[in-house]
Design a protein around this motif. Sequence first.
Motif, mmCIF file in Angstrom:
data_model
loop_
_atom_site.group_PDB
_atom_site.id
_atom_site.type_symbol
_atom_site.label_atom_id
_atom_site.label_comp_id
_atom_site.label_asym_id
_atom_site.label_seq_id
_atom_site.Cartn_x
_atom_site.Cartn_y
_atom_site.Cartn_z
ATOM 1 N N GLU A 145 3.170 7.287 11.225
ATOM 2 C CA GLU A 145 1.727 7.158 10.312
ATOM 3 C C GLU A 145 1.923 7.898 9.052
ATOM 4 O OE1 GLU A 145 -3.180 7.007 11.287
ATOM 5 O OE2 GLU A 145 -1.390 7.266 12.960
ATOM 6 N N GLU A 146 2.127 9.094 9.640
ATOM 7 C CA GLU A 146 2.043 10.206 8.375
ATOM 8 C C GLU A 146 2.977 10.194 7.007
ATOM 9 O OE1 GLU A 146 5.157 12.027 11.801
ATOM 10 O OE2 GLU A 146 3.008 10.716 11.529
ATOM 11 N N ASP A 148 3.168 6.820 5.857
ATOM 12 C CA ASP A 148 2.386 5.772 5.945
ATOM 13 C C ASP A 148 3.486 4.357 6.320
ATOM 14 O OD1 ASP A 148 0.471 6.510 4.285
ATOM 15 O OD2 ASP A 148 1.590 6.594 2.195
ATOM 16 N N THR A 176 2.372 -3.085 10.537
ATOM 17 C CA THR A 176 1.878 -1.906 9.925
ATOM 18 C C THR A 176 1.294 -2.062 8.441
ATOM 19 O OG1 THR A 176 3.823 -0.815 8.862
ATOM 20 C CG2 THR A 176 3.667 -0.500 11.169
ATOM 21 N N GLY A 178 3.106 -1.378 6.114
ATOM 22 C CA GLY A 178 3.779 -0.345 5.203
ATOM 23 C C GLY A 178 4.963 -0.887 4.444
ATOM 24 N N ASN A 306 -12.315 2.358 9.499
ATOM 25 C CA ASN A 306 -12.394 3.898 9.356
ATOM 26 C C ASN A 306 -13.915 4.534 9.503
ATOM 27 O OD1 ASN A 306 -9.867 4.920 8.818
ATOM 28 N ND2 ASN A 306 -9.692 3.836 6.653
ATOM 29 N N SER A 312 -8.965 5.461 13.159
ATOM 30 C CA SER A 312 -8.584 5.644 11.861
ATOM 31 C C SER A 312 -7.602 4.773 11.456
ATOM 32 C CB SER A 312 -7.993 7.118 11.516
ATOM 33 O OG SER A 312 -6.804 7.135 12.529
ATOM 34 N N CYS A 313 -7.563 4.399 10.277
ATOM 35 C CA CYS A 313 -6.517 3.255 9.763
ATOM 36 C C CYS A 313 -6.153 3.528 8.402
ATOM 37 C CB CYS A 313 -7.410 2.077 9.622
ATOM 38 S SG CYS A 313 -6.462 0.531 9.350
ATOM 39 N N LYS A 314 -4.820 3.613 8.180
ATOM 40 C CA LYS A 314 -4.141 3.624 6.910
ATOM 41 C C LYS A 314 -4.266 2.470 6.126
ATOM 42 C CE LYS A 314 -1.680 7.381 6.765
ATOM 43 N NZ LYS A 314 -1.516 8.636 5.867
ATOM 44 N N ASN A 325 -5.074 3.352 14.084
ATOM 45 C CA ASN A 325 -4.856 4.416 15.345
ATOM 46 C C ASN A 325 -6.051 4.407 16.093
ATOM 47 O OD1 ASN A 325 -4.710 6.920 16.644
ATOM 48 N ND2 ASN A 325 -3.217 7.688 15.136
#
Length: 394
Positions: A145-146, A148, A176, A178, A306, A312-314, A325
């Motif tokens: 996640e960190e 992306d 994801t 991503g 969010n 939390s969500c990218k 997350n």
Amino acid sequence: MEYAGRMKDLGTETAFEVLARAKEIEKTGRKVVHLEIGEPDFDTPANISAAAIKAIKDGYTHYGPSPGLMDFRTVIAKHESREKGIQADFENVVVTPGAKPIMFFGILACIDPGDEVIYPNPGFPIYESVINFIGAKAVPLPLKEEKDFSFDLGDLKKRITDKTKMLILNSPQNPTGGVLTEDDLGGIFELVKGKNIRILSDEVYCKILYEGTHRSIASFPGMQERTIILDGFSKTYAMTGWRLGYGVMEKKLAQHIGRLMTNCNSCTCSFTQIAGIEALTGPQDDAKKMVAEFKKRRDVIVKGLNSIEGISCKLPKGAFYAFPNVKKLTGNSHEFARRLLDEKGVASLSGTAFGSYGEGYLRFSYANSIENIQTALGLVAEFVASQTKETSRR
């Protein structure tokens, strides 16, 4: 009666199991918001459907060549050469009923029992399923996640051994959202250069990209001959039920996969291939409108997720999935997703449906209307609030 031992190693897609459970709940009269299935909620563009109807009337209802109709393969080769920056002709292309057979046949044709295949985790579950089924070793590559939801090149380097025969890439990614960057692809290229490692590049979401342009690993120097590009029509053109996909690969491998097609499916439906020609050569307005709508939905669902305390969500850069997350709320995302469906009628998937590194996450498909997404967000907020109260009482 007994069954072959290999059947114990064959996995499944949890999405269809959750869909079945959701349908059971709907039979009781309760409403369910479906955010579990990775299927565009748009109709196939009318020009594509019309091409198929005309093809049926024109007699495209018989067997065709196992690798696909030559006219269609030629169109695909030109399309891929233009879009992916490669040089392909019809002999590099194999057409299959859906994109999934390219995954299965590609691994089957290139990997022996005991070989190692590196695959993204969390990732599409069929990667690991097929690897295990043929007796190879599935080596998970964590998406972080960190980063992306890209992966650490150091992690990839550590996982490459003398037994590594394939690396599976997926960008844009399921689950994801991503996207592998140019730097990511360049780093991968440097790591595999000179090694006996094939790349299976799953690019089925390549047209559902919200910023930048898609780059295929096959376009790097010397990589086309060792890359299997997997693509299809289900996502870009809302053609999931049509079962139409293809692979682009070196010609000898295409011959092998053509023989696998002969042994398994005989051929792909002829009139759907004619529709595929129209999809690639006809107007692209509907496909572009669909992506624009997905972007609006993405912004709504990510902002909403969010805003819920504990989630939390990218921001996904491609595909149509949000991967929030929920680690602050649960240590068991499977149970969390189950209760969210049973108690609030919101169908989602646990991150663990996509591998062990998906624990602590959920996957929401935003292939649904903004109205339904907003309804789901309200129900998720209610569920989280009730969970918080329940925890505080203990």
